[in-house]
Design a protein around this motif. Structure first.
Motif, PDB file in Angstrom:
ATOM      1  N   ARG A 146      19.852 122.514 153.581  1.00 20.50           N
ATOM      2  CA  ARG A 146      19.891 123.664 154.483  1.00 20.50           C
ATOM      3  C   ARG A 146      20.123 123.139 155.889  1.00 20.50           C
ATOM      4  NH1 ARG A 146      15.625 128.705 155.624  1.00 20.50           N
ATOM      5  NH2 ARG A 146      16.690 129.354 157.549  1.00 20.50           N
ATOM      6  N   ASP A 147      21.228 123.568 156.489  1.00 19.34           N
ATOM      7  CA  ASP A 147      21.608 123.071 157.821  1.00 19.34           C
ATOM      8  C   ASP A 147      21.636 121.546 157.855  1.00 19.34           C
ATOM      9  OD1 ASP A 147      21.930 125.593 159.029  1.00 19.34           O
ATOM     10  OD2 ASP A 147      19.775 125.775 159.317  1.00 19.34           O
ATOM     11  N   GLY A 148      22.087 120.944 156.750  1.00 13.45           N
ATOM     12  CA  GLY A 148      22.202 119.497 156.692  1.00 13.45           C
ATOM     13  C   GLY A 148      20.930 118.763 156.344  1.00 13.45           C
ATOM     14  N   VAL A 149      19.810 119.499 156.238  1.00 17.90           N
ATOM     15  CA  VAL A 149      18.519 118.884 155.905  1.00 17.90           C
ATOM     16  C   VAL A 149      18.280 119.042 154.402  1.00 17.90           C
ATOM     17  CG1 VAL A 149      16.034 118.937 156.282  1.00 17.90           C
ATOM     18  CG2 VAL A 149      17.604 119.421 158.179  1.00 17.90           C
ATOM     19  N   GLU A 150      18.005 117.941 153.714  1.00 17.06           N
ATOM     20  CA  GLU A 150      17.781 118.019 152.272  1.00 17.06           C
ATOM     21  C   GLU A 150      16.467 118.729 151.969  1.00 17.06           C
ATOM     22  OE1 GLU A 150      17.804 115.306 148.203  1.00 17.06           O
ATOM     23  OE2 GLU A 150      18.012 114.338 150.171  1.00 17.06           O
ATOM     24  N   HIS A 195       6.689 130.040 140.764  1.00 19.67           N
ATOM     25  CA  HIS A 195       7.844 129.179 141.044  1.00 19.67           C
ATOM     26  C   HIS A 195       8.635 129.700 142.240  1.00 19.67           C
ATOM     27  CE1 HIS A 195       7.464 126.361 137.756  1.00 19.67           C
ATOM     28  NE2 HIS A 195       7.411 127.324 136.863  1.00 19.67           N
ATOM     29  N   LEU A 196       8.762 131.011 142.361  1.00 22.76           N
ATOM     30  CA  LEU A 196       9.461 131.592 143.499  1.00 22.76           C
ATOM     31  C   LEU A 196       8.712 131.316 144.801  1.00 22.76           C
ATOM     32  CD1 LEU A 196      10.655 135.029 142.059  1.00 22.76           C
ATOM     33  CD2 LEU A 196      12.112 133.144 142.786  1.00 22.76           C
ATOM     34  N   TYR A 197       7.405 131.352 144.725  1.00 26.18           N
ATOM     35  CA  TYR A 197       6.587 131.047 145.907  1.00 26.18           C
ATOM     36  C   TYR A 197       6.814 129.598 146.357  1.00 26.18           C
ATOM     37  CZ  TYR A 197       2.454 130.121 148.760  1.00 26.18           C
ATOM     38  OH  TYR A 197       1.610 129.748 149.777  1.00 26.18           O
ATOM     39  N   GLN A 198       6.834 128.674 145.406  1.00 21.44           N
ATOM     40  CA  GLN A 198       7.073 127.271 145.729  1.00 21.44           C
ATOM     41  C   GLN A 198       8.482 127.064 146.291  1.00 21.44           C
ATOM     42  OE1 GLN A 198       4.766 124.902 145.725  1.00 21.44           O
ATOM     43  NE2 GLN A 198       3.256 126.397 144.989  1.00 21.44           N
ATOM     44  N   LYS A 205       9.929 127.561 154.783  1.00 22.59           N
ATOM     45  CA  LYS A 205       8.812 127.235 155.665  1.00 22.59           C
ATOM     46  C   LYS A 205       9.183 126.290 156.819  1.00 22.59           C
ATOM     47  CE  LYS A 205       3.987 125.773 155.729  1.00 22.59           C
ATOM     48  NZ  LYS A 205       2.834 125.284 154.940  1.00 22.59           N
ATOM     49  N   PRO A 206      10.037 125.275 156.595  1.00 27.74           N
ATOM     50  CA  PRO A 206      10.364 124.369 157.703  1.00 27.74           C
ATOM     51  C   PRO A 206      11.306 124.985 158.746  1.00 27.74           C
ATOM     52  CG  PRO A 206      10.711 123.325 155.557  1.00 27.74           C
ATOM     53  CD  PRO A 206      10.588 124.789 155.325  1.00 27.74           C
ATOM     54  N   PHE A 207      11.796 126.212 158.495  1.00 28.50           N
ATOM     55  CA  PHE A 207      12.803 126.811 159.365  1.00 28.50           C
ATOM     56  C   PHE A 207      12.292 128.126 159.959  1.00 28.50           C
ATOM     57  CE2 PHE A 207      14.833 124.196 156.188  1.00 28.50           C
ATOM     58  CZ  PHE A 207      15.766 123.459 156.916  1.00 28.50           C
ATOM     59  N   THR A 208      12.947 128.566 161.019  1.00 25.88           N
ATOM     60  CA  THR A 208      12.495 129.782 161.708  1.00 25.88           C
ATOM     61  C   THR A 208      13.007 131.058 161.045  1.00 25.88           C
ATOM     62  OG1 THR A 208      14.404 129.633 163.214  1.00 25.88           O
ATOM     63  CG2 THR A 208      12.336 128.611 163.938  1.00 25.88           C
ATOM     64  N   THR A 209      14.120 130.971 160.328  1.00 26.12           N
ATOM     65  CA  THR A 209      14.722 132.157 159.723  1.00 26.12           C
ATOM     66  C   THR A 209      14.607 132.097 158.204  1.00 26.12           C
ATOM     67  OG1 THR A 209      16.348 132.246 161.520  1.00 26.12           O
ATOM     68  CG2 THR A 209      16.819 133.546 159.557  1.00 26.12           C
ATOM     69  N   PRO A 210      13.980 133.102 157.576  1.00 25.69           N
ATOM     70  CA  PRO A 210      13.868 133.099 156.117  1.00 25.69           C
ATOM     71  C   PRO A 210      15.206 133.406 155.451  1.00 25.69           C
ATOM     72  CG  PRO A 210      12.985 135.141 156.998  1.00 25.69           C
ATOM     73  CD  PRO A 210      13.316 134.277 158.182  1.00 25.69           C
ATOM     74  N   LEU A 211      15.480 132.730 154.347  1.00 22.23           N
ATOM     75  CA  LEU A 211      16.713 132.963 153.594  1.00 22.23           C
ATOM     76  C   LEU A 211      16.457 133.664 152.258  1.00 22.23           C
ATOM     77  CD1 LEU A 211      18.815 129.693 154.077  1.00 22.23           C
ATOM     78  CD2 LEU A 211      19.068 131.880 155.247  1.00 22.23           C
ATOM     79  N   LEU A 212      15.360 133.326 151.610  1.00 20.06           N
ATOM     80  CA  LEU A 212      15.071 133.904 150.298  1.00 20.06           C
ATOM     81  C   LEU A 212      14.469 135.296 150.484  1.00 20.06           C
ATOM     82  CD1 LEU A 212      15.405 132.944 147.362  1.00 20.06           C
ATOM     83  CD2 LEU A 212      12.994 132.331 147.378  1.00 20.06           C
ATOM     84  N   LYS A 213      15.102 136.273 149.880  1.00 24.10           N
ATOM     85  CA  LYS A 213      14.687 137.660 150.061  1.00 24.10           C
ATOM     86  C   LYS A 213      14.306 138.286 148.729  1.00 24.10           C
ATOM     87  CE  LYS A 213      16.399 142.177 151.636  1.00 24.10           C
ATOM     88  NZ  LYS A 213      17.578 142.904 152.169  1.00 24.10           N
TER      89      LYS A 213
END
Length: 226
Positions: A146-150, A195-198, A205-213
């Motif tokens: 994500r954004d180049g971060v593994e 599993h979805l929570y994980q 969590k490491p990013f400011t914008t959530p992607l999983l909806k």
């Protein structure tokens, strides 16, 4: 890249209208009025999608769909066209291997967007590396960025991610995820929820914008994709 479409339709007037429409949009279309000719064309060409009429002379569209799934390509997108619009008819069509279902009469722009969506999803399923917005998904190396971060995912997290990526932008239902992940094995929905929570923790969590909806009552997909 131009989509190569196989149209299987015994109504010549309708077939001509559909072929003319898609060719003006830049697609390449082969036309077969019978299942027999369709099978001959399938043996000769690699199609991106099949638009298949349900009511055909001789072998029906449902029978042809089953033959395609059994003897040709289990991943080839098949969109069924039919005047039969009962829930039982639609369910049976999907059970025979259809990916989408459009009832007659229909408007050509709707057929176009459905074809485009199926062709795109099929292309994603064949690509080794898939990029959707900030997400890069690599089947070969089993890496997700994500954004180049593994993003480090568990084996199950990777499989869930694969399904959501391949089906994007369609919302994937919880029941579909369970079926694809565990088949007919009895699995509690709480297991999938865990599993979805994980996956959400790892991906968002490491990013400011959530992607999983999570679409309430429907399923899961991505959001905030540019």
């Amino acid at each position: 890249m131009k989509n190569l479409i196989l149209l299987v339709e015994d109504n010549t007037e309708l077939a001509t209208t559909v072929v003319d429409f898609f060719e003006k949009k830049g697609a390449l279309v082969d036309y077969a009025p019978t299942a027999k000719l369709a099978l001959n064309l399938l043996n000769q060409n690699k199609y991106d999608i099949v638009i298949l009429d349900l009511m055909l002379p001789g072998m029906s569209g449902l029978e042809l769909c089953q033959v395609i799934r059994r003897e040709h390509d289990v991943t080839l997108p098949i969109l069924m066209l039919t005047a039969l619009d009962s829930v039982d008819d639609i369910v049976y069509g999907f059970n025979c291997g259809a990916d989408d279902y459009l009832t007659k009469p229909f408007v050509l722009p709707e057929l176009e967007v459905r074809v485009a969506a199926l062709a795109r999803r099929n292309g994603l399923k064949r690509d080794v590396k898939i990029t959707i917005g900030p997400i890069t998904f690599d089947r070969r190396t089993h890496q997700v960025f994500r954004d180049g971060v593994e993003i480090k995912l568990s084996k199950m997290g990777f499989q869930i991610m694969r399904i959501i990526v391949e089906e994007y932008p369609r919302v994937v239902s919880k029941s579909e995820l369970i079926q694809k992940l565990w088949g007919d094995s009895l699995t509690e929905s709480d297991v999938l929820r865990s599993h979805l929570y994980q996956l959400r923790l790892a991906l968002d969590k490491p990013f400011t914008t959530p992607l999983l909806k999570t679409v309430h009552g429907v399923g899961v997909t991505f959001q905030n994709i540019d």
